[in-house]
Design a protein around this motif. Sequence first.
Motif, mmCIF file in Angstrom:
data_model
loop_
_atom_site.group_PDB
_atom_site.id
_atom_site.type_symbol
_atom_site.label_atom_id
_atom_site.label_comp_id
_atom_site.label_asym_id
_atom_site.label_seq_id
_atom_site.Cartn_x
_atom_site.Cartn_y
_atom_site.Cartn_z
ATOM 1 N N TRP A 27 39.075 2.352 78.207
ATOM 2 C CA TRP A 27 39.087 3.796 78.464
ATOM 3 C C TRP A 27 38.881 4.494 77.122
ATOM 4 O O TRP A 27 39.766 4.514 76.280
ATOM 5 N N GLU A 28 37.674 5.040 76.904
ATOM 6 C CA GLU A 28 37.322 5.640 75.626
ATOM 7 C C GLU A 28 36.696 7.008 75.844
ATOM 8 O O GLU A 28 35.724 7.138 76.606
ATOM 9 N N GLU A 29 37.249 8.011 75.174
ATOM 10 C CA GLU A 29 36.706 9.372 75.228
ATOM 11 C C GLU A 29 36.487 9.828 76.664
ATOM 12 O O GLU A 29 35.428 10.332 77.049
ATOM 13 N N ASN A 30 37.527 9.621 77.483
ATOM 14 C CA ASN A 30 37.539 10.075 78.872
ATOM 15 C C ASN A 30 36.462 9.411 79.728
ATOM 16 O O ASN A 30 35.947 9.997 80.681
ATOM 17 N N ASP A 31 36.100 8.173 79.398
ATOM 18 C CA ASP A 31 35.136 7.409 80.176
ATOM 19 C C ASP A 31 35.541 5.941 80.184
ATOM 20 O O ASP A 31 36.175 5.454 79.247
ATOM 21 N N VAL A 32 35.163 5.230 81.256
ATOM 22 C CA VAL A 32 35.368 3.784 81.305
ATOM 23 C C VAL A 32 34.135 3.114 80.699
ATOM 24 O O VAL A 32 33.007 3.375 81.128
ATOM 25 N N ILE A 33 34.365 2.268 79.709
ATOM 26 C CA ILE A 33 33.285 1.545 79.035
ATOM 27 C C ILE A 33 33.412 0.062 79.365
ATOM 28 O O ILE A 33 34.497 -0.516 79.259
ATOM 29 N N VAL A 34 32.311 -0.550 79.789
ATOM 30 C CA VAL A 34 32.290 -1.979 80.117
ATOM 31 C C VAL A 34 31.623 -2.725 78.970
ATOM 32 O O VAL A 34 30.523 -2.369 78.545
ATOM 33 N N ARG A 35 32.294 -3.761 78.467
ATOM 34 C CA ARG A 35 31.766 -4.528 77.343
ATOM 35 C C ARG A 35 31.705 -6.011 77.686
ATOM 36 O O ARG A 35 32.592 -6.541 78.360
ATOM 37 N N MET A 36 30.670 -6.668 77.211
ATOM 38 C CA MET A 36 30.547 -8.119 77.324
ATOM 39 C C MET A 36 29.627 -8.597 76.204
ATOM 40 O O MET A 36 28.450 -8.216 76.166
#
Length: 258
Positions: free
Chosen positions: A165-174
Amino acid sequence: FFFLSNDELLEILSETKDPLRVQPHLKKCFEGIAKLQFTDQLQITGMISSENEIVPIVKLINPAKAKGMVEKWLLQVEEMMLSSIKHVIKEGISNYVQEYLKKSNDQINEIVELVRGKLSSGERMTLGALTVIDVHARDVVSELADAKVASLNDFMWISQLRYYWEENDVIVRMITTVLTYGYEYLGNSARLVITPLTDRCYRTLMGALKLNLGGAPEGPAGTGKTETTKDLAKAVAKQVTMITDVACVFAALWFYFE
């Protein structure tokens, strides 16, 4: 409207007075929305999936204000769908308690006890999906603990599909791929059992997405090519279109990320 036939498109655009007549075509516009929840005044208050799960929207939509322009209030539905799913995720994060491996095992045991009880079909579907995700999460945490992984740059950690949860957004990382969560409402559907081979497919397809390429898992029929790519689409909350060439036995996948 891309996947609607000309007849369906004309029928939608002609229903300028009764928004309820658009309901039969919603499934082709939105993957998870089977119908919308209306008040007696024909205001839209929520989304209903094929499994009859109801998700309230964060702001009422009044189709009458569109003055007959169906495409205008359908765009509002899309906007509210994304905002509502984002709101649900934000609420979930604020209420989440993180206790790693022991917590994962406790959660799985609690779900097993619930499954043995009396449940509605929707609740049983939700618990089934939770069990699949929690068992995989437990296995991943156990592997990380056994390998004594202590660095955020360790490949065993960055090769997992992770959510932030970064800067009011969900970020997906792989690995090196970073995507913004799609917030597409996908309904109360089942999830594919995640195996080491599934993880390898995810890593390859996510790498392709980073390079703005498509993915084409190849193999014999019935080995899970289509379901794996569809499940990755669920994981990043994006609608996916499958194009299957039976003669060549491969499934091609294209995500579209704005």
